[in-house]
Design a protein around this motif. Structure first.
Motif, mmCIF file in Angstrom:
data_model
loop_
_atom_site.group_PDB
_atom_site.id
_atom_site.type_symbol
_atom_site.label_atom_id
_atom_site.label_comp_id
_atom_site.label_asym_id
_atom_site.label_seq_id
_atom_site.Cartn_x
_atom_site.Cartn_y
_atom_site.Cartn_z
ATOM 1 N N TYR A 20 0.832 -1.202 0.000
ATOM 2 C CA TYR A 20 0.000 0.000 0.000
ATOM 3 C C TYR A 20 0.869 1.256 0.000
ATOM 4 O O TYR A 20 0.663 2.170 -0.802
ATOM 5 C CB TYR A 20 -0.909 -0.019 1.229
ATOM 6 C CG TYR A 20 -1.909 1.108 1.284
ATOM 7 C CD1 TYR A 20 -3.219 0.897 0.875
ATOM 8 C CD2 TYR A 20 -1.560 2.362 1.760
ATOM 9 C CE1 TYR A 20 -4.147 1.921 0.933
ATOM 10 C CE2 TYR A 20 -2.475 3.390 1.814
ATOM 11 C CZ TYR A 20 -3.775 3.167 1.400
ATOM 12 O OH TYR A 20 -4.685 4.188 1.458
ATOM 13 N N ILE A 21 1.840 1.286 0.894
ATOM 14 C CA ILE A 21 2.705 2.467 1.036
ATOM 15 C C ILE A 21 3.492 2.728 -0.245
ATOM 16 O O ILE A 21 3.623 3.877 -0.681
ATOM 17 C CB ILE A 21 3.646 2.313 2.244
ATOM 18 C CG1 ILE A 21 2.844 2.423 3.540
ATOM 19 C CG2 ILE A 21 4.776 3.328 2.212
ATOM 20 C CD1 ILE A 21 3.614 2.024 4.796
ATOM 21 N N LEU A 22 4.006 1.684 -0.874
ATOM 22 C CA LEU A 22 4.789 1.862 -2.098
ATOM 23 C C LEU A 22 3.933 2.320 -3.279
ATOM 24 O O LEU A 22 4.437 2.953 -4.202
ATOM 25 C CB LEU A 22 5.552 0.589 -2.446
ATOM 26 C CG LEU A 22 6.728 0.265 -1.523
ATOM 27 C CD1 LEU A 22 7.326 -1.091 -1.870
ATOM 28 C CD2 LEU A 22 7.796 1.360 -1.583
ATOM 29 N N VAL A 45 -5.130 -1.562 -6.030
ATOM 30 C CA VAL A 45 -4.537 -2.468 -7.028
ATOM 31 C C VAL A 45 -3.309 -3.156 -6.427
ATOM 32 O O VAL A 45 -3.123 -4.369 -6.578
ATOM 33 C CB VAL A 45 -4.177 -1.702 -8.320
ATOM 34 C CG1 VAL A 45 -3.238 -2.508 -9.202
ATOM 35 C CG2 VAL A 45 -5.442 -1.344 -9.079
ATOM 36 N N SER A 46 -2.488 -2.397 -5.728
ATOM 37 C CA SER A 46 -1.266 -2.958 -5.151
ATOM 38 C C SER A 46 -1.568 -4.007 -4.080
ATOM 39 O O SER A 46 -1.002 -5.097 -4.096
ATOM 40 C CB SER A 46 -0.403 -1.832 -4.576
ATOM 41 O OG SER A 46 0.839 -2.332 -4.154
ATOM 42 N N ALA A 99 -2.782 3.936 -17.241
ATOM 43 C CA ALA A 99 -2.918 2.494 -17.439
ATOM 44 C C ALA A 99 -1.593 1.778 -17.172
ATOM 45 O O ALA A 99 -1.557 0.753 -16.485
ATOM 46 C CB ALA A 99 -3.401 2.199 -18.860
ATOM 47 N N ALA A 100 -0.506 2.326 -17.701
ATOM 48 C CA ALA A 100 0.808 1.719 -17.480
ATOM 49 C C ALA A 100 1.185 1.779 -16.001
ATOM 50 O O ALA A 100 1.779 0.833 -15.464
ATOM 51 C CB ALA A 100 1.858 2.428 -18.327
ATOM 52 N N SER A 101 0.811 2.855 -15.340
ATOM 53 C CA SER A 101 1.102 2.997 -13.911
ATOM 54 C C SER A 101 0.313 1.989 -13.089
ATOM 55 O O SER A 101 0.817 1.464 -12.083
ATOM 56 C CB SER A 101 0.766 4.415 -13.440
ATOM 57 O OG SER A 101 1.527 5.357 -14.145
ATOM 58 N N LEU A 102 -0.924 1.716 -13.489
ATOM 59 C CA LEU A 102 -1.714 0.684 -12.800
ATOM 60 C C LEU A 102 -1.041 -0.676 -12.941
ATOM 61 O O LEU A 102 -0.967 -1.450 -11.981
ATOM 62 C CB LEU A 102 -3.131 0.627 -13.367
ATOM 63 C CG LEU A 102 -4.062 1.745 -12.932
ATOM 64 C CD1 LEU A 102 -5.294 1.794 -13.809
ATOM 65 C CD2 LEU A 102 -4.433 1.570 -11.470
ATOM 66 N N GLY A 109 2.820 -4.740 -5.963
ATOM 67 C CA GLY A 109 2.152 -5.654 -5.035
ATOM 68 C C GLY A 109 2.651 -7.078 -5.156
ATOM 69 O O GLY A 109 2.868 -7.765 -4.156
ATOM 70 N N ILE A 110 2.870 -7.524 -6.384
ATOM 71 C CA ILE A 110 3.383 -8.874 -6.621
ATOM 72 C C ILE A 110 4.796 -9.006 -6.053
ATOM 73 O O ILE A 110 5.121 -9.995 -5.387
ATOM 74 C CB ILE A 110 3.351 -9.208 -8.129
ATOM 75 C CG1 ILE A 110 1.908 -9.359 -8.609
ATOM 76 C CG2 ILE A 110 4.167 -10.459 -8.435
ATOM 77 C CD1 ILE A 110 1.750 -9.389 -10.122
ATOM 78 N N ALA A 111 5.635 -8.013 -6.312
ATOM 79 C CA ALA A 111 7.020 -8.053 -5.819
ATOM 80 C C ALA A 111 7.061 -8.072 -4.298
ATOM 81 O O ALA A 111 7.842 -8.824 -3.702
ATOM 82 C CB ALA A 111 7.805 -6.854 -6.361
#
Length: 152
Positions: A20-22, A45-46, A99-102, A109-111
């Protein structure tokens, strides 16, 4: 009866808070630029991407193929969300950076979920810096309507 391992809950909570923070600097940029997605969308999203991966790692522990299918689903789903941010009006297209930022925020989030904090931090820094710096650079580039029409 449902047993709750509070250590696992705390670990996942901390992981999702980091995700969330990142995402927040990116969200702040998009919100301050009054884009279609902003302060609520990017952190969601993250953490959702992070959550899906945490679930996959827990449920499919040891099954890399199943975990990969979950990742594929997250990446595809974020593509659909990002597609909703892209608008075309004649020869003008807007929302591509959002869109690219999303998509990049989902990768954060995956990382984080996969304990690759160095990747998440780099994605955050590069995405935020690109949005901040390139917005100023883009304003200095003269518009070429012919180029826009031929790209289409």
């Amino acid at each position: 009866m449902l047993e709750i391992d509070w250590n696992v809950v705390l670990n996942h909570l901390v992981t999702m808070v980091v995700a969330y923070i990142l995402a927040f600097p990116i969200a702040w940029n998009r919100e301050s630029e009054t884009k279609s997605a902003g302060i609520r969308t990017f952190p969601l999203v993250s953490i959702a991407s992070c959550g899906f991966v945490l679930i996959a790692m827990d449920i499919f522990s040891g099954d890399a193929g199943a975990q990969a299918r979950i990742l594929e689903g997250v990446v595809t789903g974020i593509g659909f969300i990002g597609g909703g941010a892209i608008l075309k009006n004649g020869s003008s297209v807007t929302g591509l950076a959002t869109a690219a930022s999303l998509w990049g925020t989902a990768a954060i989030g995956i990382a984080v979920a996969t304990h690759r904090l160095e990747i998440a931090i780099l994605l955050c820094i590069v995405t935020f810096t690109t949005l901040q710096v390139m917005a100023k650079v883009k304003k200095k580039v003269p518009e070429n309507e012919e180029r826009c029409e031929n790209d289409g």
